[in-house]
Design a protein around this motif. Structure first.
Motif, PDB file in Angstrom:
ATOM      1  N   UNK A 146      -5.915   7.843   8.713  1.00 22.63           N
ATOM      2  CA  UNK A 146      -6.243   8.100   7.316  1.00 22.63           C
ATOM      3  C   UNK A 146      -6.279   9.587   7.023  1.00 22.63           C
ATOM      4  N   UNK A 147      -6.850  10.357   7.948  1.00 23.65           N
ATOM      5  CA  UNK A 147      -6.883  11.810   7.787  1.00 23.65           C
ATOM      6  C   UNK A 147      -5.472  12.377   7.772  1.00 23.65           C
ATOM      7  N   UNK A 148      -4.621  11.840   8.629  1.00 23.08           N
ATOM      8  CA  UNK A 148      -3.231  12.312   8.673  1.00 23.08           C
ATOM      9  C   UNK A 148      -2.537  12.102   7.333  1.00 23.08           C
ATOM     10  N   UNK A 149      -2.651  10.900   6.782  1.00 27.23           N
ATOM     11  CA  UNK A 149      -1.898  10.615   5.559  1.00 27.23           C
ATOM     12  C   UNK A 149      -2.500  11.328   4.336  1.00 27.23           C
ATOM     13  N   UNK A 150      -3.833  11.487   4.310  1.00 30.86           N
ATOM     14  CA  UNK A 150      -4.437  12.247   3.209  1.00 30.86           C
ATOM     15  C   UNK A 150      -4.036  13.720   3.292  1.00 30.86           C
ATOM     16  N   UNK A 151      -3.868  14.212   4.513  1.00 22.37           N
ATOM     17  CA  UNK A 151      -3.510  15.614   4.736  1.00 22.37           C
ATOM     18  C   UNK A 151      -2.011  15.859   4.583  1.00 22.37           C
ATOM     19  N   UNK A 152      -1.246  14.779   4.390  1.00 17.84           N
ATOM     20  CA  UNK A 152       0.209  14.896   4.327  1.00 17.84           C
ATOM     21  C   UNK A 152       0.633  15.315   2.916  1.00 17.84           C
ATOM     22  N   UNK A 153       0.244  16.519   2.550  1.00 17.77           N
ATOM     23  CA  UNK A 153       0.593  17.112   1.256  1.00 17.77           C
ATOM     24  C   UNK A 153       1.178  18.491   1.529  1.00 17.77           C
ATOM     25  N   UNK A 191       3.656  14.121  -2.134  1.00 16.06           N
ATOM     26  CA  UNK A 191       3.927  13.167  -1.056  1.00 16.06           C
ATOM     27  C   UNK A 191       2.713  12.246  -0.920  1.00 16.06           C
ATOM     28  N   UNK A 192       2.890  10.975  -1.158  1.00 17.75           N
ATOM     29  CA  UNK A 192       1.799  10.009  -0.988  1.00 17.75           C
ATOM     30  C   UNK A 192       2.333   8.852  -0.155  1.00 17.75           C
ATOM     31  N   UNK A 193       1.844   8.752   1.075  1.00 16.65           N
ATOM     32  CA  UNK A 193       2.256   7.672   1.977  1.00 16.65           C
ATOM     33  C   UNK A 193       1.017   6.852   2.323  1.00 16.65           C
ATOM     34  N   UNK A 194       0.918   5.671   1.744  1.00 15.51           N
ATOM     35  CA  UNK A 194      -0.235   4.799   1.968  1.00 15.51           C
ATOM     36  C   UNK A 194      -0.178   4.162   3.350  1.00 15.51           C
ATOM     37  N   UNK A 195      -1.332   3.713   3.831  1.00 15.20           N
ATOM     38  CA  UNK A 195      -1.410   2.980   5.086  1.00 15.20           C
ATOM     39  C   UNK A 195      -1.800   1.539   4.787  1.00 15.20           C
ATOM     40  N   UNK A 196      -1.050   0.601   5.352  1.00 13.26           N
ATOM     41  CA  UNK A 196      -1.319  -0.816   5.110  1.00 13.26           C
ATOM     42  C   UNK A 196      -1.147  -1.609   6.403  1.00 13.26           C
ATOM     43  N   UNK A 200       3.975   1.918   2.390  1.00  9.29           N
ATOM     44  CA  UNK A 200       4.694   2.137   1.140  1.00  9.29           C
ATOM     45  C   UNK A 200       4.325   3.511   0.585  1.00  9.29           C
ATOM     46  N   UNK A 201       5.300   4.218   0.072  1.00  7.99           N
ATOM     47  CA  UNK A 201       5.005   5.568  -0.410  1.00  7.99           C
ATOM     48  C   UNK A 201       5.791   5.941  -1.648  1.00  7.99           C
ATOM     49  N   UNK A 202       5.263   6.934  -2.346  1.00  4.41           N
ATOM     50  CA  UNK A 202       5.941   7.518  -3.498  1.00  4.41           C
ATOM     51  C   UNK A 202       5.963   9.024  -3.330  1.00  4.41           C
ATOM     52  N   UNK A 203       7.017   9.640  -3.844  1.00  2.09           N
ATOM     53  CA  UNK A 203       7.160  11.083  -3.728  1.00  2.09           C
ATOM     54  C   UNK A 203       7.735  11.648  -5.024  1.00  2.09           C
ATOM     55  N   UNK A 204       7.473  12.925  -5.238  1.00  2.00           N
ATOM     56  CA  UNK A 204       8.171  13.701  -6.257  1.00  2.00           C
ATOM     57  C   UNK A 204       8.626  14.975  -5.563  1.00  2.00           C
ATOM     58  N   UNK A 205       9.905  15.189  -5.496  1.00  2.91           N
ATOM     59  CA  UNK A 205      10.460  16.313  -4.738  1.00  2.91           C
ATOM     60  C   UNK A 205      11.294  17.183  -5.664  1.00  2.91           C
TER      61      UNK A 205
END
Length: 224
Positions: free
Chosen positions: A28-35, A86-91, A111-116
């Protein structure tokens, strides 16, 4: 009265139960920090004292060793802060802690969504980014760390056109400036001609870790 060996066994099982919760929080920390502005901090979550610590991202290749991870997260993944998301959820967390309590394996669908924002300051592009994480974890100095991380990219496409019509990002190859990066071990993104595999599988119970390539094997059903 409980004997000392029974008490030790009970404490070990409590440790393994707590390990699953700690590993879930670690990811969870990894994906929240993935910005974009925090990407360089990812190395704090990895077992950087292990010479074979590694990250594999889609078909970018396998980055092995502390220096390779520093290059990936601090330089190659660097991007403009404004307008990028960058938002990559964990499921579907599937965590298996080794019987000896020294390592663990985990899989998450993501599942994730991004704006690049493309180079040159153009308008950001909305993207779908779907896949799965498969990781090995190791207990070091009283803390769980990510040892090997593999991001299986199934879909990356524009939001507007979707993954059936937009296949432009299905195969990207190595990032610019990649030196000494090993070839990818598995990359099977969606295309109209692709056959979907049950990879990565749910990790099966194990006693002690061995490098058996479990994450790229098909899901096995039946008796454990």
């Amino acid at each position: 009265m409980m004997h000392s060996d029974e008490m030790a066994a009970l404490k070990h099982e409590v440790f393994r139960l707590n390990a699953a919760r700690e590993i879930q929080n670690l990811m969870g920390t990894y994906t929240v920090n993935h910005v974009p502005k925090n990407m360089h901090d990812h190395i704090e979550l990895f077992a950087m004292d292990m010479p074979d610590v590694s990250v594999e991202i889609g078909d970018r290749g396998v980055y092995v060793g502390p220096d390779a991870l520093r290059t990936l997260f601090a330089k190659q993944f660097a991007m403009e802060l404004k307008g990028n998301m960058l938002i990559h959820y964990l499921a579907s967390p599937m965590i298996e802690v080794a019987g000896d309590g020294k390592t663990a394996k985990g899989v998450w669908r993501s599942p994730g969504i991004e704006a690049v924002r493309p180079p040159g300051g153009a308008k950001p592009v909305a993207l779908w980014s779907f896949g799965a994480y498969a990781c090995d974890f190791i207990y070091r100095a009283g803390r769980w760390k990510i040892w090997h991380l593999h991001w299986f990219r199934t879909v990356k496409s524009s939001f507007a056109d979707g993954w059936v019509e937009d296949l432009s990002m299905a195969f990207g190859g190595p990032l610019p400036g990649s030196i000494g990066v090993r070839p990818p071990t598995y990359h099977n993104p969606y295309t109209p001609d692709a056959v979907q595999d049950s990879i990565p599988p749910c990790p099966r119970p194990y006693q002690t870790w061995q490098d058996d390539g479990w994450a790229t094997r098909e899901q096995i059903l039946g008796p454990r």
